[in-house]
Design an enzyme around this catalytic site. Structure first.
Site, PDB file in Angstrom:
ATOM      1  N   CYS A  44      28.709  85.999  86.374  1.00 50.09           N
ATOM      2  CA  CYS A  44      29.907  85.160  86.328  1.00 50.09           C
ATOM      3  C   CYS A  44      31.173  85.950  86.639  1.00 50.09           C
ATOM      4  O   CYS A  44      31.465  86.940  85.965  1.00 50.09           O
ATOM      5  CB  CYS A  44      30.016  84.526  84.943  1.00 50.09           C
ATOM      6  N   TYR A 178      34.782  77.698  94.448  1.00 51.05           N
ATOM      7  CA  TYR A 178      34.028  76.650  93.761  1.00 51.05           C
ATOM      8  C   TYR A 178      34.448  75.269  94.254  1.00 51.05           C
ATOM      9  O   TYR A 178      33.619  74.359  94.365  1.00 51.05           O
ATOM     10  CB  TYR A 178      34.219  76.758  92.248  1.00 51.05           C
TER      11      TYR A 178
END
Length: 325
Positions: A44, A178
């Site tokens: 992440c 994203y």
């Protein structure tokens, strides 16, 4: 789960649930050595940058670290699992899933259990998951636990400028990839795509004549940008359709990335195996090969170790600003 997809097909990241500030005032989270455990996955980018700052500032003894697997438990469960440990639990908290510390703190919690998250080890409850501000707290109110001669990543005279640039990096690059990858309409995708590369082009120009984003030394902004750039070619370029340019095709961004990767705290906390497993085997957007999961063979790590010569742009020796207390 919180709906993060809007009617126009755009992706809107969920609001963080646990945002009580750290400090000494009533109602604030106390700054105490050994009180908190930082849960992360090396896959992440939001969590990675908090781990970089933790290491650069020497907070390892003050805040322990728990590492979750980059692989989701299954397609239907959006969670992080402690399956790397032989006992399949975090060895300090005794939890199997990160969602457990969220539910411990709020039984009605319905959002995605995200990393990074700080957990109070006295009650196994999530207390802070605002990835946007976490590194700034590490850099400021956690100063009593910094190592001697810790770098100044968030110097007072630059904080307003750093905050402004961080907002732009977040909207167009960190979250921008994203917004490209998770877009559910062509219009939303192209809007995010154009904003992403306009910002990368601007930063390429900015880095043409200075070593880092604010000159001769690394700041919080460089750490935030690094976390996305280091994942770009291996994950986002193909997987999120951010395919106008690879980072290694930019002259200055590529040299800048190699410079940071070569810096203790950056490259040694970067786990390409975890990144590839997460983005190419775990996120369902990649599961389009007839059910066959393919793990990319690259990147060529040796390319990141080539001489970058970025130090020639710097007026000072070293990469960090050290301020006298």
């Amino acid at each position: 789960m919180t709906n993060e997809f809007h009617k126009d097909g755009s992706f809107k990241r969920q609001v963080n649930r646990f945002t009580t500030p750290f400090g000494e005032q009533p109602g604030e989270l106390p700054v105490e050595q050994g009180r908190y455990r930082l849960l992360w996955s090396p896959a992440c980018p939001w969590a990675h940058r908090s781990v970089i700052v933790r290491k650069l500032l020497g907070l390892q003894d003050a805040i322990s670290l728990g590492t979750a697997s980059p692989i989701r438990p299954n397609i239907d469960r959006v969670d992080w699992e402690f399956s790397l440990d032989p006992a399949r639990v975090d060895p300090v908290l005794g939890v199997t899933y990160i969602s457990e510390v969220y539910k411990n703190a709020d039984k009605e919690y319905e959002g995605r259990p995200t990393v990074p998250v700080l957990v109070d080890v006295t009650n196994n409850q999530a207390v802070y998951n605002d990835y946007f501000k976490l590194t700034n707290y590490f850099e400021t109110v956690w100063a009593p636990f910094h190592k001697p001669s810790a770098p100044s990543l968030y110097p007072i005279h630059l904080r307003e400028e750093i905050d402004s640039l961080n907002e732009l990096i977040f909207e167009d690059i960190n979250n921008g990839v994203y917004k490209c990858g998770f877009a559910r309409s062509q219009e939303a995708y192209e809007q995010a795509f154009d904003a992403l590369f306009a910002r990368l082009d601007a930063l390429e120009e900015r880095l043409a004549n200075q070593r880092f984003l604010f000159g001769d030394f690394v700041t919080d902004s460089d750490i935030r940008l690094y976390a996305t750039l280091i994942r770009f070619d291996v994950a986002y370029y193909n997987g999120f359709n951010t395919n106008r340019n690879l980072i290694r095709e930019y002259e200055h961004l590529w040299g800048y990335l190699r410079d940071l990767y070569d810096t203790p705290g950056f490259g040694d906390t970067t786990d390409f195996d975890a990144i590839k497993k997460h983005y190419h085997l775990s996120i369902t957007i990649f599961q389009n090969n007839g059910g066959v999961k393919i793990l990319p063979k690259g990147p060529d790590i040796t390319a990141l170790l080539l001489p970058h010569n970025r130090q020639s742009l710097s007026k000072q020796v070293g990469k960090f600003l050290i301020e006298e207390n």
